[in-house]
Design a protein around this motif. Structure first.
Motif, short mmCIF file in Angstrom:
data_model
loop_
_atom_site.label_atom_id
_atom_site.label_comp_id
_atom_site.label_asym_id
_atom_site.label_seq_id
_atom_site.Cartn_x
_atom_site.Cartn_y
_atom_site.Cartn_z
N GLU A 109 -6.66 -0.29 -51.99
CA GLU A 109 -5.77 -1.38 -51.61
C GLU A 109 -4.37 -1.14 -52.12
N MET A 128 -2.39 0.67 -49.57
CA MET A 128 -2.32 -0.20 -48.39
C MET A 128 -1.25 -1.27 -48.57
N LEU A 176 -1.45 3.72 -43.91
CA LEU A 176 -2.18 2.48 -43.63
C LEU A 176 -3.48 2.79 -42.92
N SER A 236 -5.93 4.20 -45.55
CA SER A 236 -6.39 3.14 -46.45
C SER A 236 -7.32 2.19 -45.72
#
Lengths: 168, 118, 410
Positions: C177, C180, C219, C222
């Motif tokens: 995370e 991200m 992104l 992730s």
């Protein structure tokens, strides 16, 4: 009027969750009630028109801190049910002190006229998030706490690494 | 602003309702014949061996901790990013300084070997 | 014609006149309209989730060179119906010692968190659930609720393998995370707003995937790890830990975890397409909002196909390889990209070049910065990355060729 009803309901949920956190016998259940309480606080932020604070509350508290608490509970306890008594012998003194404290706080708040007035209506064309962003880095406003916050986070990181890994 | 959150509020009430209904349906139509062998914990078909708690690596906790630090940092950076077009270059550099202080923390954690899954 | 141009306002006005004719106050009417909007959106999402079962099974079959479901309905499109019926009538075995309330609550968190994500994704020009101005952080917040569901599932099963699987899954999700959330910050810097509709509107000149492809790639990687799909699916690999955190779940509760994971993948496709690929933008999307819905779903399904493609072609990574990759490569890359994006964006804005005024120059310079960063990263990896083991000796042939056989018997 509807806002008032929603507020009373959410406040009751928050306080109920906090009560169950403290009185539950199962540690993991306590952690889950705490999450309900934190979620109630996030909804209260929404009722106060502070939507950034509401999502920041969910992200940081429920997304990181609650997971940390649950990891800590699940990893270090063999037995998560607390078998001892929940109430000790001097409970009447504690109840008396809490009532006195509550009475004092209520009286003090009722003499403050900010308690009875409505919240000021914000102008529609101000974007509170942009104002917050500008205030965080403006040299005459809050840039020093902003940078000190990062130093504080660095200190927390280094401190917890040193505590967790003494021998390295 | 309340109208926007009202949508999310209703969604919050409705979104768990559908899975809850789906969980309640089998109560009426699925068979229920519990017997002790079926209810045992699953351990690849064998009897449970050993104590039922396991010793955890502290690594799990360390990853959650480093995530917490970077999460709080990023939440601080979101208002800075939103107000970007009204900031001067100096203010942008202040934000970059904020990030660099935490990059130092990441380098420290890296060099100390905290991020190894050992 | 007005219906085609602005459907939501048309239906809302029609319902408003209908309900006002019944004599209700206008505040109550708007609350009822919001409730209907939520109901319609949630039902459509569940139907979409239903059909995703078929999409996933057909695609994995084709990627594995077989046919997939083809018996029930043409091309097997009614396959999810018997699937769900089978799961509904299975016996619900709760293991002994399991914590009943938490055990039943975990699948609700798992599927509910994914449904909540769709509240902020705009479907078309004026077709959107709600436009809160903190949409991007809302996505991160609801993802955190999903993580909570996994821990609850693992712990409530009273099974040490389930708990271990849940811990590994949560450690992986929480680690991934960080890049991200940092890469979600980059469209916010480029669009100067956190609301997702605002970010889509800012992509009028140029989609953000061309302005900053590395952010889109970070992104995507992730997202693949957040979903727990291969190559990052150690926590539910069948040969490693049997089934991970949903080891003790049977019937429709397991079905909800499974359906939640599929819908989560499509949701990430929709989020990446909204933030980087321009969302509902396309030719004619502003005059006919239904075209915007079509464009969004085309883009979301293309990304969903890429996510499935990655899942069914790549082998699994070990957990230490996965976490090293995250903390020592993705997070520093995301942070450096963030710093460079911020500084370059401000310098260009001071020079008068913004996304609105001259999109080609802006995106060209940004693309160059991204490519230079990719080049430097590749050079650094070649110099300092893990090295291939040296070859000690030439491989020997194992089977020795026979000598030429005698051609004559004499």
């Amino acid at each position: 009027m509807a806002l008032q009803i929603i507020f009373i309901f959410v406040a009751a949920v928050t306080l109920g969750g906090a009560l169950m956190t403290v009185t539950s016998r199962n540690l993991v259940h306590s952690a889950l009630w705490l999450i309900l309480s934190l979620f109630g606080v996030a909804v209260l932020y929404v009722l106060l028109n502070a939507s950034f604070l509401a999502v920041a509350q969910v992200v940081i508290y429920i997304g990181a801190i609650a997971i940390l608490i649950i990891f800590g509970v699940m990893m270090t306890r063999r037995l998560v049910i607390d078998p001892s008594r929940q109430i000790n012998n001097t409970w009447w003194l504690a109840a008396l002190l809490s009532l006195v404290f509550f009475g004092g706080l209520s009286w003090m708040l009722s003499t403050w006229d900010g308690f009875w007035s409505e919240a000021p209506i914000m102008a529609v064309n101000i974007d509170p998030l942009k104002q917050l962003g500008k205030a965080l880095v403006a040299p005459d406003l809050y840039v020093l706490p902003f940078e000190l916050a990062s130093v504080l986070l660095l200190a927390a990181l280094i401190g917890s690494i040193i505590i967790a890994y003494e021998k390295r | 602003m309340h109208n926007e959150w009202l949508f999310i509020g209703f969604f919050l009430i409705l979104a768990p309702t559908f899975p809850a209904i789906a969980i309640l349906i089998p109560r009426f139509i699925a068979p229920r014949k519990p017997n002790p062998i079926k209810m045992q914990t699953y351990e690849c078909g064998l009897e449970t061996y050993g104590k039922s708690y396991i010793r955890f690596k502290v690594q799990y906790y360390v990853y959650a901790l480093v995530f917490l630090i970077f999460d709080v940092e990023t939440v601080f950076l979101y208002p800075w990013a939103v107000a970007f077009d009204q900031l001067k270059l100096f203010a942008v550099l202040e934000g970059v300084l904020f990030i660099l202080i935490l990059v130092t923390g990441l380098i420290y954690a890296w060099r100390k070997g905290i991020l190894e899954w050992a | 014609m007005a219906f085609l141009h602005d459907p939501i306002t048309f239906i809302a006005n029609w319902l408003q006149t209908l309900l006002a004719g019944w004599g209700l106050s206008s505040g109550l009417i708007s609350v009822i309209l919001t409730f209907f909007g939520v109901l319609v959106a949630a039902l459509m999402l569940l139907v979409l989730d239903f059909s995703l079962v078929w999409v996933e099974r057909k695609t994995v079959a084709r990627l594995q060179d077989r046919i997939g479901p083809n018996r029930i309905g043409p091309f097997g499109i009614f396959q999810p119906v018997p699937d769900v019926l089978k799961l509904l009538i299975k016996e619900d075995i709760t293991p002994e010692g399991a914590d009943k309330i938490v055990y039943n609550l975990a699948p609700i968190f798992g599927l509910g968190a994914v449904l909540l994500l769709w509240a902020v994704i705009p479907f078309g020009y004026k077709i959107l659930g709600t436009d809160i101005n903190v949409g991007v952080l809302y996505i991160v917040a609801v993802g955190a609720l999903g993580t909570l569901g996994i821990i609850m599932a693992g712990w409530a099963s009273n099974n040490k393998y389930g708990l271990l699987g849940a811990f590994r899954m949560v450690a992986q999700m929480v680690s991934f995370e960080v890049p991200m959330v940092i890469s979600l910050l980059i469209p916010v810097i480029l669009a100067r707003t956190m609301g997702i509709n605002g970010i889509i509107e800012a992509q009028g000149g140029m989609w953000f995937v061309i302005v900053s492809p590395i952010a889109a790639l970070i992104l995507l990687i992730s997202a693949q790890a957040e979903l727990g799909r291969a190559p990052f699916d150690l926590a539910e690999a069948e040969s490693e830990i049997v089934a991970g955190f949903h080891i003790e779940y049977t019937g429709i509760k397991f079905g909800m975890f499974y359906a939640g994971e599929l819908l989560h993948a499509l949701t990430f496709g929709a989020i990446i397409s909204a933030l980087f690929l321009g969302g509902w933008r396309g030719p004619g999307a502003e005059t006919f909002p239904f075209l915007g819905v079509v464009y969004l779903f085309i883009k979301a399904f293309i990304l969903y196909f890429v996510i499935m493609w990655l899942k069914y072609s790549l082998p699994r990574l070990r957990i230490d390889q996965m976490l090293n990759f995250n903390w020592k490569f993705l997070t520093p890359l995301a942070l450096i990209l963030l710093i460079l994006t911020a500084i370059l964006s401000k310098i260009l804005e001071n020079a008068g070049i913004t996304l609105g005024s001259s999109p080609l120059l802006f995106s060209g310079l940004f693309l160059m910065m991204n490519l230079i960063l990719v080049g430097i990263t590749v050079l650094l990896l070649r110099a300092y990355g893990p090295k291939h083991p040296k070859v000690i000796a030439e491989p020997r042939p194992v089977a020795v060729t026979p000598e030429t056989p005698a051609t004559d018997i004499s």
